[in-house]
Scaffold this active site. Structure first.
Site, PDB file in Angstrom:
ATOM      1  N   ASP A  38      -4.837   1.636   7.586  1.00 13.44           N
ATOM      2  CA  ASP A  38      -5.568   1.644   8.855  1.00 13.44           C
ATOM      3  C   ASP A  38      -4.858   2.405   9.952  1.00 13.44           C
ATOM      4  O   ASP A  38      -3.650   2.648   9.879  1.00 13.44           O
ATOM      5  CB  ASP A  38      -5.729   0.207   9.346  1.00 13.44           C
ATOM      6  CG  ASP A  38      -4.404  -0.351   9.869  1.00 13.44           C
ATOM      7  OD1 ASP A  38      -3.421  -0.336   9.099  1.00 13.44           O
ATOM      8  OD2 ASP A  38      -4.339  -0.770  11.036  1.00 13.44           O
TER       9      ASP A  38
ATOM     10  N   ASP B 228       0.823  -1.211   0.000  1.00 15.69           N
ATOM     11  CA  ASP B 228       0.000   0.000   0.000  1.00 15.69           C
ATOM     12  C   ASP B 228       0.856   1.259   0.000  1.00 15.69           C
ATOM     13  O   ASP B 228       0.605   2.194  -0.752  1.00 15.69           O
ATOM     14  CB  ASP B 228      -0.961  -0.019   1.205  1.00 15.69           C
ATOM     15  CG  ASP B 228      -0.271  -0.310   2.534  1.00 15.69           C
ATOM     16  OD1 ASP B 228       0.958  -0.513   2.557  1.00 15.69           O
ATOM     17  OD2 ASP B 228      -0.972  -0.348   3.567  1.00 15.69           O
ATOM     18  N   ILE B 229       1.885   1.282   0.839  1.00 15.17           N
ATOM     19  CA  ILE B 229       2.615   2.541   1.028  1.00 15.17           C
ATOM     20  C   ILE B 229       4.088   2.291   1.330  1.00 15.17           C
ATOM     21  O   ILE B 229       4.430   1.342   2.032  1.00 15.17           O
ATOM     22  CB  ILE B 229       1.940   3.375   2.158  1.00 15.17           C
ATOM     23  CG1 ILE B 229       2.531   4.781   2.258  1.00 15.17           C
ATOM     24  CG2 ILE B 229       1.973   2.684   3.486  1.00 15.17           C
ATOM     25  CD1 ILE B 229       1.658   5.742   3.071  1.00 15.17           C
TER      26      ILE B 229
ATOM     27  N   ASP C  54       7.140   3.965   3.140  1.00 13.39           N
ATOM     28  CA  ASP C  54       7.348   5.016   4.140  1.00 13.39           C
ATOM     29  C   ASP C  54       8.839   5.019   4.522  1.00 13.39           C
ATOM     30  O   ASP C  54       9.656   5.629   3.839  1.00 13.39           O
ATOM     31  CB  ASP C  54       6.417   4.737   5.325  1.00 13.39           C
ATOM     32  CG  ASP C  54       6.414   5.824   6.367  1.00 13.39           C
ATOM     33  OD1 ASP C  54       7.193   6.774   6.248  1.00 13.39           O
ATOM     34  OD2 ASP C  54       5.613   5.743   7.321  1.00 13.39           O
ATOM     35  N   THR C  55       9.216   4.289   5.573  1.00 11.89           N
ATOM     36  CA  THR C  55      10.642   4.215   5.907  1.00 11.89           C
ATOM     37  C   THR C  55      11.400   3.389   4.864  1.00 11.89           C
ATOM     38  O   THR C  55      12.608   3.534   4.715  1.00 11.89           O
ATOM     39  CB  THR C  55      10.867   3.546   7.282  1.00 11.89           C
ATOM     40  OG1 THR C  55      10.424   2.191   7.212  1.00 11.89           O
ATOM     41  CG2 THR C  55      10.140   4.277   8.395  1.00 11.89           C
ATOM     42  N   GLY C  56      10.688   2.489   4.194  1.00 12.78           N
ATOM     43  CA  GLY C  56      11.324   1.618   3.199  1.00 12.78           C
ATOM     44  C   GLY C  56      11.768   0.286   3.790  1.00 12.78           C
ATOM     45  O   GLY C  56      12.159  -0.620   3.051  1.00 12.78           O
TER      46      GLY C  56
ATOM     47  N   LYS D 263       5.731   8.059   0.513  1.00 21.15           N
ATOM     48  CA  LYS D 263       5.919   9.310   1.252  1.00 21.15           C
ATOM     49  C   LYS D 263       7.258   9.888   0.857  1.00 21.15           C
ATOM     50  O   LYS D 263       8.211   9.146   0.596  1.00 21.15           O
ATOM     51  CB  LYS D 263       5.897   9.051   2.758  1.00 21.15           C
ATOM     52  CG  LYS D 263       4.530   8.740   3.298  1.00 21.15           C
ATOM     53  CD  LYS D 263       4.538   8.666   4.824  1.00 21.15           C
ATOM     54  CE  LYS D 263       3.231   8.108   5.332  1.00 21.15           C
ATOM     55  NZ  LYS D 263       3.234   7.864   6.792  1.00 21.15           N
TER      56      LYS D 263
ATOM     57  N   THR E  73      10.120  -2.171   5.187  1.00 25.69           N
ATOM     58  CA  THR E  73       9.317  -3.344   4.808  1.00 25.69           C
ATOM     59  C   THR E  73       9.736  -3.847   3.427  1.00 25.69           C
ATOM     60  O   THR E  73      10.056  -5.026   3.258  1.00 25.69           O
ATOM     61  CB  THR E  73       7.807  -2.997   4.799  1.00 25.69           C
ATOM     62  OG1 THR E  73       7.454  -2.561   6.102  1.00 25.69           O
ATOM     63  CG2 THR E  73       6.966  -4.195   4.399  1.00 25.69           C
TER      64      THR E  73
END
Ligand code: XMP
Length: 182
Positions: free
Chosen positions: A161, A101-102, A104-106, A133, A108
């Site tokens: 979520d 989905d997204i 962010d910090t990278g 982001k 994952t």
């Protein structure tokens, strides 16, 4: 639920229009290739359903449960469920596209990439996210395909979520600070 949303960032028609473009791009790039999409749950579930139905290729898909967030904060630790091992074992001869989905910090995407790179046999490994982001990466990874670049704010809706709520909002919005418990 709507009263907890500070601002809508992306409306449903804009999300769907961008997904249509991504699906076209993916279908063109993987033409005549054996593509398997590995979707990271739960956040990418709506993205997976909408994207897959628009890719005009006979794709396989499978899902993998990965978690790193607690509330609105990344823990920095990426936890995998058992399926990760099974998927990696079955990757031989396939082109894998990891869907999230997204970004962010990278951390994952970096951990998932590392997990599959360790396994011999996959013909290629790419990544696709709906959102990324800007200015938040602590792990140096970028997505091969992405839908929208967004500001550094905690967002919910369309699968995203806060403590397992708001996933069913049809748009993507920024949660009010008052809805985030400390
Ligand atoms: P990282 O930091 O590893 O993040 O790139 C990837 C995972 O963290 C979750 N995440 C969010 N979830 N709103 C959410 O609902 C957000 O703004 C957000 N930022 C990160 C998400 O599960 C993603 O897969």
């Amino acid at each position: 639920m709507l009263e907890d949303i500070d601002r809508i960032l992306l409306r449903e028609p804009d999300i769907q229009a961008r997904i249509e473009e991504l699906a076209f791009q993916i279908a063109r790039d993987y033409h005549a290739k054996d593509l398997t999409i590995v979707a990271l749950l739960n956040g990418s579930v709506f993205f997976l359903a909408d994207l897959l139905r628009r890719i005009a290729l006979p794709v396989h898909f499978t899902c993998l449960r990965v978690s790193s967030y607690e509330g609105d904060q990344s823990t920095g630790e990426v936890r995998f469920a058992q399926e990760a091992t099974d998927i990696a074992i079955n990757a031989a001869g396939r082109h894998l596209l990891i869907l999230d989905d997204i970004l962010d910090t990278g951390c994952t995407l970096q951990a998932v990439r590392a997990r599959f790179s360790d396994q011999p046999g996959a013909l290629s490994l790419k990544t696709c996210v709906l959102l990324k982001k800007s200015g938040t990466r602590t792990c140096p990874v970028e997505a091969d395909y992405w839908g929208f670049e967004i500001e550094n704010a905690f967002v919910v809706g369309y699968g995203l979520d806060y403590r397992d709520r708001y996933r069913n909002l049809p748009f993507i919005g920024i949660l009010k600070q008052s809805a985030i418990s400390s």
